[in-house]
Design an enzyme around this catalytic site. Structure first.
Site, short mmCIF file in Angstrom:
data_model
loop_
_atom_site.label_atom_id
_atom_site.label_comp_id
_atom_site.label_asym_id
_atom_site.label_seq_id
_atom_site.Cartn_x
_atom_site.Cartn_y
_atom_site.Cartn_z
N GLU A 97 0.82 -1.21 0.00
CA GLU A 97 0.00 0.00 0.00
C GLU A 97 0.85 1.26 0.00
O GLU A 97 0.45 2.30 -0.51
CB GLU A 97 -0.93 -0.02 1.23
CG GLU A 97 -2.18 0.81 1.04
CD GLU A 97 -3.22 0.50 2.10
OE1 GLU A 97 -4.31 0.02 1.73
OE2 GLU A 97 -2.95 0.74 3.30
N HIS B 296 8.68 -26.38 0.55
CA HIS B 296 8.03 -27.46 -0.18
C HIS B 296 6.94 -26.96 -1.13
O HIS B 296 6.37 -27.77 -1.86
CB HIS B 296 7.43 -28.47 0.82
CG HIS B 296 8.47 -29.16 1.65
ND1 HIS B 296 9.03 -30.36 1.29
CD2 HIS B 296 9.07 -28.80 2.80
CE1 HIS B 296 9.92 -30.73 2.20
NE2 HIS B 296 9.97 -29.79 3.12
N LYS C 163 -13.16 1.54 -1.69
CA LYS C 163 -14.06 1.77 -0.56
C LYS C 163 -15.26 2.59 -0.99
O LYS C 163 -16.41 2.32 -0.60
CB LYS C 163 -13.31 2.49 0.56
CG LYS C 163 -12.20 1.68 1.21
CD LYS C 163 -11.46 2.52 2.24
CE LYS C 163 -10.27 1.79 2.80
NZ LYS C 163 -9.50 2.62 3.78
#
Length: 468
Positions: free
Chosen positions: A294, A323, A436
């Site tokens: 951000e 892995h 938003k």
């Protein structure tokens, strides 16, 4: 203090094509780094500079009030429920996961030294929320709702649900089960808290959400479960003093910022993998992801140039992700700088029994899991070096409140310095705000009617192949 080993980004180790001549680069960039550090420290008290996070370690009044409240509610609640998202939850969650006993919420009250369990509700998945409410006794739960503006859609939706249930069970006494962390004077949550009579703490001005971990946003949840926030503050202060040094050769945040910047801009290694070799530190990577992405992922620089800045954080944890990801890191695209975090001294030592003597795993008998963890980390760094893949290692002497604070503050300062190197505003998030705003419109917020109509039209646009 924590230390950083840059050996495996050096051109003498991984070659000139992929590595850096660190001495030359540090010498070359020393004047620029000196200017950046001086400017950040000069501006940290300036209103609107968004650098107040640099002062949080010196706010003794806040620490006192947090400790006072934690002592006041000590023993009254079995659970703490933190309602927050992004910077309102990630930092405290990382500290709690690292510093509390493993499987904290499964321990008895005595094993938790009478401190409460702690839960972080940082998403709005209806199944998860329903499941939590089915197992949580709200009468014995302290709810910490965190939102500076009170406009955080996810957090306020959670709180509306929780508040309704709390009030149904406790009547007017439900207020004693709520503590709000919000703006000092304005905003919807401040208005609600004042009208309802909640205990409140302040989200400071000029501090972006992802930098609030050392404000009441992070300190209050820590204190409620018994984490020594005095040690947190001590760690911040010591690291802050060290990072005021304008000499890049003595400033690890400046060094790491420059290494990441050069690996991106000169070597095309723009992905930053954060890989702690400790399960207790796994949420550090989650917190770092928001901080780095951000802060640095910006479309334009301060001069208005289109740059589409690309530093991209990636979460991993050792040894698990050896892995699942190391094959890609070794042989995939040459676009990653691996950041390991190593713990020099674990709290526990577990010996592997001398059994299965006549099998291919007999070599493990008599060794410790500590030795195995270190061997796995060493093997991974050497393997990456063999494939000429740059990596660096941050060393924590131990996992405790002091060193965690040092680590977090160093990474915050590293991010701020990197922002200056890229010539971007590291403290805004315009595209996140746009998302938003779209949510407000789609959910029918007052004043967003026109935007809602436009959005609904956009959502109805489908590709011809959408359902193939």
């Amino acid at each position: 203090m924590i230390k950083i080993d840059y050996s495996n980004v050096s051109d003498s180790i991984i070659g000139e094509e992929y590595g850096l001549n660190l001495k030359n680069e540090f010498d070359k960039w020393a004047p620029k780094i000196e200017d950046i550090i001086k400017t950040l420290n000069f501006n940290k008290d300036k209103q609107g500079a968004w650098l107040q996070w640099m002062n949080l370690g010196y706010n003794e009044e806040t620490v006192w009030y947090v400790k006072e409240y934690a002592a006041m509610v000590d023993g009254r609640f079995d659970n703490v429920l933190v309602l927050g998202i992004g910077g309102s939850a990630l930092g405290a969650r990382a500290f709690c996961h690292a510093l509390l006993k493993p499987y904290w919420n499964m321990l008895s009250k005595e094993e938790r030294n009478n401190y409460p369990r702690i839960f972080f509700l940082d998403n709005i998945d209806p199944d998860e929320i329903k499941g939590l409410l089915e197992v949580l006794d709200l009468k014995k739960t302290l709810v910490n709702v965190i939102s500076k503006s009170g406009l955080t859609t996810e957090t306020m939706a959670q709180f509306m649900i929780i508040k309704d249930k709390l009030q149904a069970e406790l009547g007017d006494d439900y207020r004693k089960n709520v503590v709000a962390t919000t703006d000092k004077q304005t905003g919807i949550l401040r208005q609600i808290a004042n009208e309802e009579g909640y205990k409140t703490f302040v989200v400071p001005d000029d501090v972006s959400g992802r930098f609030t971990v050392f404000s009441p946003v992070g300190l209050l949840p820590m204190a409620l479960v018994g984490i020594d926030i005095d040690e947190v503050i001590n760690g911040i202060k010591v690291m802050d003093l060290a990072l005021k040094n304008t000499d890049i050769n003595r400033n690890i945040a400046a060094q790491n910022a420059l290494v990441h910047y050069l690996m991106d801009t000169e070597k095309n290694h723009y992905n930053a993998v954060m890989m702690p070799y400790s399960n207790r530190l796994s949420f550090v990577a989650d917190w770092f992801i928001q901080l780095w992405a951000e802060s640095l992922g910006k479309e334009k620089d301060r001069d208005g140039n289109l740059i589409n800045n690309r530093p991209t954080p990636i979460k991993a944890v050792g040894v698990t992700d050896q892995h699942s990801q190391i094959q890609l890191y070794n042989e995939g695209g040459r676009d990653k700088l691996i950041n390991f975090i190593r713990v020099d001294e674990f709290d526990s030592v577990i010996e592997i029994p001398r059994i299965f003597e006549f099998t291919g795993v007999n070599y493990l008998g008599g060794k410790t899991l500590n030795e195995l963890m270190n061997a796995e980390a060493d093997a991974t760094t050497v393997t990456l070096r063999d494939f000429k893949r740059p990596n660096l290692t941050i060393h924590l002497p131990k996992v405790n409140a002091y060193y965690m604070a040092e680590l977090f503050y160093m990474l915050e300062m590293q991010t701020a310095i990197a922002g200056e190197l890229y010539n971007i505003d590291a403290f805004n998030q315009p595209s996140a705000e746009q998302s938003k705003n779209y949510t407000y419109a789609l959910m029918g917020a007052q004043g967003w009617e026109e935007s809602r109509h436009e959005l609904e039209e956009k959502l109805n646009i489908k590709s011809e192949t959408a359902y193939l």
